[in-house]
Design a protein around this motif. Sequence first.
Motif, PDB file in Angstrom:
ATOM      1  N   GLU A  89       0.802  -1.227   0.000  1.00 43.28           N
ATOM      2  CA  GLU A  89       0.000   0.000   0.000  1.00 43.28           C
ATOM      3  C   GLU A  89       0.834   1.276   0.000  1.00 43.28           C
ATOM      4  O   GLU A  89       0.292   2.379  -0.111  1.00 43.28           O
ATOM      5  N   ASP A  90       2.154   1.139   0.115  1.00 41.65           N
ATOM      6  CA  ASP A  90       3.032   2.299  -0.023  1.00 41.65           C
ATOM      7  C   ASP A  90       3.335   2.597  -1.490  1.00 41.65           C
ATOM      8  O   ASP A  90       3.975   3.607  -1.791  1.00 41.65           O
ATOM      9  N   THR A  91       2.893   1.741  -2.383  1.00 37.65           N
ATOM     10  CA  THR A  91       3.116   1.955  -3.806  1.00 37.65           C
ATOM     11  C   THR A  91       2.464   3.252  -4.263  1.00 37.65           C
ATOM     12  O   THR A  91       1.268   3.469  -4.048  1.00 37.65           O
ATOM     13  N   ALA A  92       3.270   4.129  -4.870  1.00 40.46           N
ATOM     14  CA  ALA A  92       2.774   5.445  -5.279  1.00 40.46           C
ATOM     15  C   ALA A  92       3.900   6.197  -5.990  1.00 40.46           C
ATOM     16  O   ALA A  92       5.052   5.766  -5.979  1.00 40.46           O
ATOM     17  N   GLY A 113       8.328  18.732  -6.908  1.00 34.65           N
ATOM     18  CA  GLY A 113       9.138  18.018  -7.870  1.00 34.65           C
ATOM     19  C   GLY A 113       8.260  17.247  -8.836  1.00 34.65           C
ATOM     20  O   GLY A 113       7.033  17.276  -8.754  1.00 34.65           O
ATOM     21  N   GLN A 114       8.910  16.538  -9.752  1.00 34.88           N
ATOM     22  CA  GLN A 114       8.198  15.775 -10.773  1.00 34.88           C
ATOM     23  C   GLN A 114       7.757  14.402 -10.278  1.00 34.88           C
ATOM     24  O   GLN A 114       6.889  13.779 -10.882  1.00 34.88           O
ATOM     25  N   GLY A 115       8.353  13.942  -9.217  1.00 33.07           N
ATOM     26  CA  GLY A 115       7.944  12.666  -8.638  1.00 33.07           C
ATOM     27  C   GLY A 115       8.846  11.513  -9.032  1.00 33.07           C
ATOM     28  O   GLY A 115       9.494  11.534 -10.084  1.00 33.07           O
ATOM     29  N   THR A 116       8.858  10.501  -8.176  1.00 34.88           N
ATOM     30  CA  THR A 116       9.594   9.281  -8.450  1.00 34.88           C
ATOM     31  C   THR A 116       8.721   8.095  -8.039  1.00 34.88           C
ATOM     32  O   THR A 116       8.067   8.126  -7.000  1.00 34.88           O
ATOM     33  N   GLN A 117       8.697   7.077  -8.870  1.00 37.31           N
ATOM     34  CA  GLN A 117       7.816   5.945  -8.643  1.00 37.31           C
ATOM     35  C   GLN A 117       8.409   4.981  -7.625  1.00 37.31           C
ATOM     36  O   GLN A 117       9.584   4.591  -7.734  1.00 37.31           O
ATOM     37  N   VAL A 118       7.590   4.596  -6.669  1.00 38.07           N
ATOM     38  CA  VAL A 118       7.946   3.550  -5.715  1.00 38.07           C
ATOM     39  C   VAL A 118       6.913   2.437  -5.855  1.00 38.07           C
ATOM     40  O   VAL A 118       5.703   2.695  -5.742  1.00 38.07           O
ATOM     41  N   THR A 119       7.375   1.241  -6.116  1.00 36.36           N
ATOM     42  CA  THR A 119       6.486   0.098  -6.259  1.00 36.36           C
ATOM     43  C   THR A 119       6.921  -0.987  -5.278  1.00 36.36           C
ATOM     44  O   THR A 119       8.085  -1.395  -5.282  1.00 36.36           O
ATOM     45  N   VAL A 120       5.978  -1.414  -4.455  1.00 35.20           N
ATOM     46  CA  VAL A 120       6.252  -2.448  -3.458  1.00 35.20           C
ATOM     47  C   VAL A 120       5.459  -3.692  -3.837  1.00 35.20           C
ATOM     48  O   VAL A 120       4.226  -3.656  -3.876  1.00 35.20           O
ATOM     49  N   SER A 121       6.165  -4.769  -4.123  1.00 34.88           N
ATOM     50  CA  SER A 121       5.504  -6.012  -4.514  1.00 34.88           C
ATOM     51  C   SER A 121       5.247  -6.886  -3.291  1.00 34.88           C
ATOM     52  O   SER A 121       6.025  -6.886  -2.334  1.00 34.88           O
ATOM     53  N   SER A 122       4.167  -7.649  -3.367  1.00 32.79           N
ATOM     54  CA  SER A 122       3.790  -8.505  -2.231  1.00 32.79           C
ATOM     55  C   SER A 122       4.419  -9.888  -2.344  1.00 32.79           C
ATOM     56  O   SER A 122       4.993 -10.239  -3.357  1.00 32.79           O
TER      57      SER A 122
END
Length: 122
Positions: A89-92, A113-122
């Motif tokens: 759920e921290d994926t954003a 800023g423009q943002g950076t992707q964080v993806t957390v897999s289960s």
Amino acid sequence: QVQLIESGGGLVQAGGSLRLSCAASGLTFSSYTMGWFRQAPGKEREFVTGISWSGGSTDYADSVKGRFTISRDNAKNTVYLQMNSLKPEDTAIYYCAGGAKLAIKTRRYDYWGQGTQVTVSS
């Protein structure tokens, strides 16, 4: 011209860690409250954490307390977000933000800023 450039995002497994950085330019960094926000797919952008100009005060959303740590290095014009015990759920997309000194209380920021992707897999 204010620029906030995030880095450090990526893909990580649940329970893992990531460290985001945000390099700032075009502003007197040491006079600004800095913060991090995030926006998950289909959701509104939400506050994650903020740090006062001196680093003496911090503010965290309940959802990240005890897992995330914000810090800053005024000599390097950089703010960091250490993220531990990551959950799916921290994926954003994580955005760095800069605001006036009162932003530590108001959570209202002026620069993004423009943002950076964080993806957390289960």
